[in-house]
Design an enzyme around this catalytic site. Structure first.
Site, PDB file in Angstrom:
ATOM      1  N   GLU A  35       0.858  -1.188   0.000  1.00 10.44           N
ATOM      2  CA  GLU A  35       0.000   0.000   0.000  1.00 10.44           C
ATOM      3  C   GLU A  35       0.891   1.232   0.000  1.00 10.44           C
ATOM      4  O   GLU A  35       1.701   1.410   0.909  1.00 10.44           O
ATOM      5  CB  GLU A  35      -0.928   0.000   1.207  1.00 10.44           C
ATOM      6  CG  GLU A  35      -1.701   1.294   1.425  1.00 10.44           C
ATOM      7  CD  GLU A  35      -2.512   1.721   0.205  1.00 10.44           C
ATOM      8  OE1 GLU A  35      -2.276   2.856  -0.291  1.00 10.44           O
ATOM      9  OE2 GLU A  35      -3.355   0.922  -0.245  1.00 10.44           O
ATOM     10  N   CYS A  43     -12.349   4.231   1.798  1.00 12.35           N
ATOM     11  CA  CYS A  43     -13.450   4.253   2.764  1.00 12.35           C
ATOM     12  C   CYS A  43     -13.004   4.767   4.124  1.00 12.35           C
ATOM     13  O   CYS A  43     -13.626   5.649   4.696  1.00 12.35           O
ATOM     14  CB  CYS A  43     -14.041   2.852   2.904  1.00 12.35           C
ATOM     15  SG  CYS A  43     -15.398   2.779   4.090  1.00 12.35           S
ATOM     16  N   CYS A  48     -15.962   6.999   3.220  1.00  7.84           N
ATOM     17  CA  CYS A  48     -17.147   6.735   4.045  1.00  7.84           C
ATOM     18  C   CYS A  48     -17.001   7.188   5.488  1.00  7.84           C
ATOM     19  O   CYS A  48     -17.889   7.854   6.031  1.00  7.84           O
ATOM     20  CB  CYS A  48     -17.462   5.239   4.047  1.00  7.84           C
ATOM     21  SG  CYS A  48     -17.244   4.402   2.486  1.00  7.84           S
ATOM     22  N   LYS A  51     -16.386  11.043   6.011  1.00  2.46           N
ATOM     23  CA  LYS A  51     -17.600  11.707   5.516  1.00  2.46           C
ATOM     24  C   LYS A  51     -18.739  11.561   6.516  1.00  2.46           C
ATOM     25  O   LYS A  51     -19.438  12.534   6.823  1.00  2.46           O
ATOM     26  CB  LYS A  51     -18.006  11.101   4.175  1.00  2.46           C
ATOM     27  CG  LYS A  51     -19.354  11.581   3.661  1.00  2.46           C
ATOM     28  CD  LYS A  51     -19.868  10.687   2.563  1.00  2.46           C
ATOM     29  CE  LYS A  51     -20.321   9.333   3.104  1.00  2.46           C
ATOM     30  NZ  LYS A  51     -20.818   8.438   2.021  1.00  2.46           N
ATOM     31  N   TYR A 178     -23.821  11.417  -5.728  1.00  2.00           N
ATOM     32  CA  TYR A 178     -24.053  11.330  -4.283  1.00  2.00           C
ATOM     33  C   TYR A 178     -22.949  12.001  -3.485  1.00  2.00           C
ATOM     34  O   TYR A 178     -23.221  12.619  -2.448  1.00  2.00           O
ATOM     35  CB  TYR A 178     -24.259   9.865  -3.857  1.00  2.00           C
ATOM     36  CG  TYR A 178     -23.026   9.008  -3.837  1.00  2.00           C
ATOM     37  CD1 TYR A 178     -22.284   8.864  -2.674  1.00  2.00           C
ATOM     38  CD2 TYR A 178     -22.608   8.311  -4.968  1.00  2.00           C
ATOM     39  CE1 TYR A 178     -21.158   8.070  -2.642  1.00  2.00           C
ATOM     40  CE2 TYR A 178     -21.487   7.518  -4.945  1.00  2.00           C
ATOM     41  CZ  TYR A 178     -20.761   7.391  -3.781  1.00  2.00           C
ATOM     42  OH  TYR A 178     -19.635   6.615  -3.757  1.00  2.00           O
ATOM     43  N   GLU A 182     -23.811  14.994  -0.922  1.00  2.00           N
ATOM     44  CA  GLU A 182     -23.459  14.823   0.488  1.00  2.00           C
ATOM     45  C   GLU A 182     -22.583  15.969   0.971  1.00  2.00           C
ATOM     46  O   GLU A 182     -22.812  16.530   2.058  1.00  2.00           O
ATOM     47  CB  GLU A 182     -22.739  13.491   0.679  1.00  2.00           C
ATOM     48  CG  GLU A 182     -23.645  12.283   0.547  1.00  2.00           C
ATOM     49  CD  GLU A 182     -22.895  10.971   0.529  1.00  2.00           C
ATOM     50  OE1 GLU A 182     -23.517   9.921   0.742  1.00  2.00           O
ATOM     51  OE2 GLU A 182     -21.660  10.980   0.305  1.00  2.00           O
ATOM     52  N   ARG A 199     -24.374  19.849 -14.339  1.00  2.00           N
ATOM     53  CA  ARG A 199     -24.601  20.044 -15.778  1.00  2.00           C
ATOM     54  C   ARG A 199     -25.921  19.469 -16.261  1.00  2.00           C
ATOM     55  O   ARG A 199     -26.418  19.842 -17.324  1.00  2.00           O
ATOM     56  CB  ARG A 199     -23.464  19.412 -16.573  1.00  2.00           C
ATOM     57  CG  ARG A 199     -23.364  17.904 -16.400  1.00  2.00           C
ATOM     58  CD  ARG A 199     -22.178  17.328 -17.143  1.00  2.00           C
ATOM     59  NE  ARG A 199     -22.106  15.875 -16.992  1.00  2.00           N
ATOM     60  CZ  ARG A 199     -21.180  15.113 -17.559  1.00  2.00           C
ATOM     61  NH1 ARG A 199     -20.240  15.684 -18.288  1.00  2.00           N
ATOM     62  NH2 ARG A 199     -21.188  13.809 -17.379  1.00  2.00           N
ATOM     63  N   GLY A 262     -17.186  12.472 -10.303  1.00  2.52           N
ATOM     64  CA  GLY A 262     -16.972  11.066 -10.627  1.00  2.52           C
ATOM     65  C   GLY A 262     -15.617  10.559 -10.179  1.00  2.52           C
ATOM     66  O   GLY A 262     -14.705  11.334  -9.875  1.00  2.52           O
ATOM     67  N   ASP A 303     -13.563  -1.232  -6.388  1.00  6.62           N
ATOM     68  CA  ASP A 303     -13.839  -0.133  -7.313  1.00  6.62           C
ATOM     69  C   ASP A 303     -12.977  -0.182  -8.571  1.00  6.62           C
ATOM     70  O   ASP A 303     -13.351   0.375  -9.601  1.00  6.62           O
ATOM     71  CB  ASP A 303     -13.617   1.216  -6.612  1.00  6.62           C
ATOM     72  CG  ASP A 303     -14.667   1.504  -5.554  1.00  6.62           C
ATOM     73  OD1 ASP A 303     -15.518   0.625  -5.306  1.00  6.62           O
ATOM     74  OD2 ASP A 303     -14.636   2.594  -4.965  1.00  6.62           O
ATOM     75  N   HIS A 435     -45.748   1.559  15.871  1.00  4.61           N
ATOM     76  CA  HIS A 435     -46.334   2.898  15.981  1.00  4.61           C
ATOM     77  C   HIS A 435     -45.919   3.558  17.309  1.00  4.61           C
ATOM     78  O   HIS A 435     -45.834   2.882  18.331  1.00  4.61           O
ATOM     79  CB  HIS A 435     -47.865   2.781  15.929  1.00  4.61           C
ATOM     80  CG  HIS A 435     -48.568   4.091  15.990  1.00  4.61           C
ATOM     81  ND1 HIS A 435     -48.641   4.951  14.925  1.00  4.61           N
ATOM     82  CD2 HIS A 435     -49.215   4.695  17.028  1.00  4.61           C
ATOM     83  CE1 HIS A 435     -49.322   6.023  15.282  1.00  4.61           C
ATOM     84  NE2 HIS A 435     -49.679   5.899  16.558  1.00  4.61           N
ATOM     85  N   GLU A 440     -43.525   2.865   9.695  1.00  6.43           N
ATOM     86  CA  GLU A 440     -44.782   2.118   9.651  1.00  6.43           C
ATOM     87  C   GLU A 440     -45.517   2.342   8.338  1.00  6.43           C
ATOM     88  O   GLU A 440     -46.338   1.520   7.914  1.00  6.43           O
ATOM     89  CB  GLU A 440     -45.678   2.466  10.831  1.00  6.43           C
ATOM     90  CG  GLU A 440     -46.221   3.877  10.847  1.00  6.43           C
ATOM     91  CD  GLU A 440     -47.065   4.153  12.091  1.00  6.43           C
ATOM     92  OE1 GLU A 440     -48.158   3.588  12.189  1.00  6.43           O
ATOM     93  OE2 GLU A 440     -46.596   4.917  12.955  1.00  6.43           O
TER      94      GLU A 440
END
Length: 459
Positions: A35, A43, A48, A51, A178, A182, A199, A262, A303, A435, A440
């Site tokens: 890595e 994430c 995620c 965020k 999204y 967000e 756009r 994107g 991804d 309820h 419901e």
């Protein structure tokens, strides 16, 4: 042939880490993982997790206004961005430490540097070291895409937004997906003046049309200046801020410009083509149902394959890869009927088909209601929630559930179980309501608001 590793994973995100540690700990495989950035991937480090923590932070101002209307003596002060950012960075450090300890405890050998493919069984590290592996797993995720326009270097993406030195007073969010929505809601909640350019004719393209309209209306009422059919043509840094020119020729000044237009598969320079893996049109790694590329020794998950860009899906794919390759049990991943949530304010939870998609497969019945929940009605707020079921008129199967409401993400997880099991509208009807709750309504919707023709029996 003898290899240095049974498995070498390139990428330390959720999918890659899960595959590496399960293969090592549960099957005894010799596993290496490289890595080049921080362990945890998009994430955990720049997606995620940070965020959602920012979502939590951004909701308190409205919560305090509501608390005041409920009778509490609450005084709303300013938001301390540096204090929040410091705590956020500490939390990300903690989570990264957990990932590293999980890998170490599983016996995975970690290389904290970039790795590329040298051939179908060999990886080359940034320091020049070459290592061989029987199987190579590509799990490098995605990366924010930026348009080619003058001055784009003055903008930021979702990678940098969590590390700003100061909270911007004026923010332009470019995009209508999204992530863009967000971020617009988050910064609006934190007190920033937010403008959003998209756009297309309406935000959240690809989602249910009625839900899109509902969310956009809520965002506008709460202060987000959404400008559809509008895009940026140029940016310029000035003494007053970042000067943004739009497609109508209007020029406005912002403190920050965030592009959320994107994400692309993160495959540039990995050496995949040289190893025999031809990339797709967007740079994605094509794989079969078992996550295998055209080169038998090379697999890919998450991804980077550009299938379903969700962390739980990458984890499922990683587990399926281990089951297939190291346990000899060929296991495909079911990508159908995956519940998901958009953490706008209010949240949007969905599973299954949108009304527009289902209409093409009809005949369908649409059950939908928008109402003020008890929590909001008591303090005379105009905010409404949306509950919607899309039902095949022939089989009676529920094809889609859409919820726009506070905590919709929590609700859709449970609704997703019913839809995945093939529940019918009558199964929902037979369920006794809890309820008083918002949810419901999902089991008390009796009369369809729309019907369309077609043949949905195969949906």
């Amino acid at each position: 042939m003898s290899f240095d590793f049974d498995l070498f994973v390139i990428g330390g995100g959720s999918g890659g880490v899960r595959a590496a540690r399960v293969a090592a700990a549960e099957t005894g495989a010799r596993v290496g993982l490289a890595e080049e950035s921080r362990m945890g991937g998009t994430c955990v480090i720049r997606g995620c997790v940070p965020k959602k923590l920012m979502v939590f932070a951004s909701e308190y101002a409205e919560a305090m206004r509501e608390a005041r209307d409920y009778g509490w003596d609450v005084r709303i002060g300013g938001f301390d961005w540096p204090a929040f950012r410091s705590r956020l960075e500490g939390e990300l450090d903690r989570l990264e430490g957990i990932y590293n300890r999980l890998l170490e405890g599983s016996g995975v050998e970690v290389f904290a540097q970039r790795a590329t493919l040298a051939d179908p069984h060999k990886v080359r590290l940034a320091d020049g070291t070459e290592l061989t592996a029987k199987h190579i797993l590509i799990a490098t995720g995605g990366w924010p895409a930026l348009p080619d326009l003058p001055g784009v270097e003055h903008a930021i993406t979702s990678n940098e937004v969590f590390h700003l030195d100061a909270l911007p007073e004026r923010l332009l969010v470019v995009g209508g997906g999204y992530i863009a929505c967000e971020m617009a809601c988050i910064f609006n909640g934190l007190g920033t003046q937010v403008t959003q350019y998209y756009r297309g004719p309406q935000i959240l393209r690809g989602f249910d049309g009625e839900a899109r309209e509902h969310i956009a209306g809520h965002m506008i009422r709460h202060g987000v200046d959404i400008r559809c059919n509008t895009n940026v043509t140029a940016l310029r840094r000035t003494a007053a801020g970042i000067e943004a020119t739009d497609t109508a020729g209007e020029v406005r000044i912002f403190d920050q410009v965030l592009f959320a237009t994107g994400r692309a598969p993160n495959t540039a320079g990995l050496g995949l083509e040289g190893a025999g893996v031809a990339l797709g049109a967007r740079g994605e790694v094509p794989v079969d149902e078992y996550n295998q590329t055209a080169v038998p020794s090379i697999f890919a998950i998450g991804d980077v394959t550009d299938r379903v860009q969700l962390t739980p899906v990458a984890i499922r794919e990683g587990m399926a890869f281990v089951e297939t390759v190291f346990r000899g049990n060929p296991t495909p991943v079911d990508h159908e009927l995956i519940p998901s949530a958009v953490f706008t304010q209010p949240e949007y939870g969905m599973v299954g088909m949108s009304e527009e998609a289902a209409r093409e497969a009809g005949p369908i019945e649409v059950y939908s209601t928008a109402f003020r929940p008890m929590h909001k009605g008591f303090i005379d707020r105009e905010d409404r929630v949306l509950m919607k079921l899309i039902v095949c008129a022939k089989t009676r199967r529920v094809l889609g559930v859409h919820i726009v409401a506070d905590h919709a993400g929590e609700m859709i997880q449970l609704a997703g179980i019913a839809v995945k099991m093939g529940a019918t509208k009558e199964d929902f009807d037979r369920t006794v309501a809890v309820h008083p709750t918002m949810s419901e309504e999902l089991v008390t919707l009796k009369t369809p608001v729309r019907r369309t023709g077609g043949d949905c029996s195969g949906a």
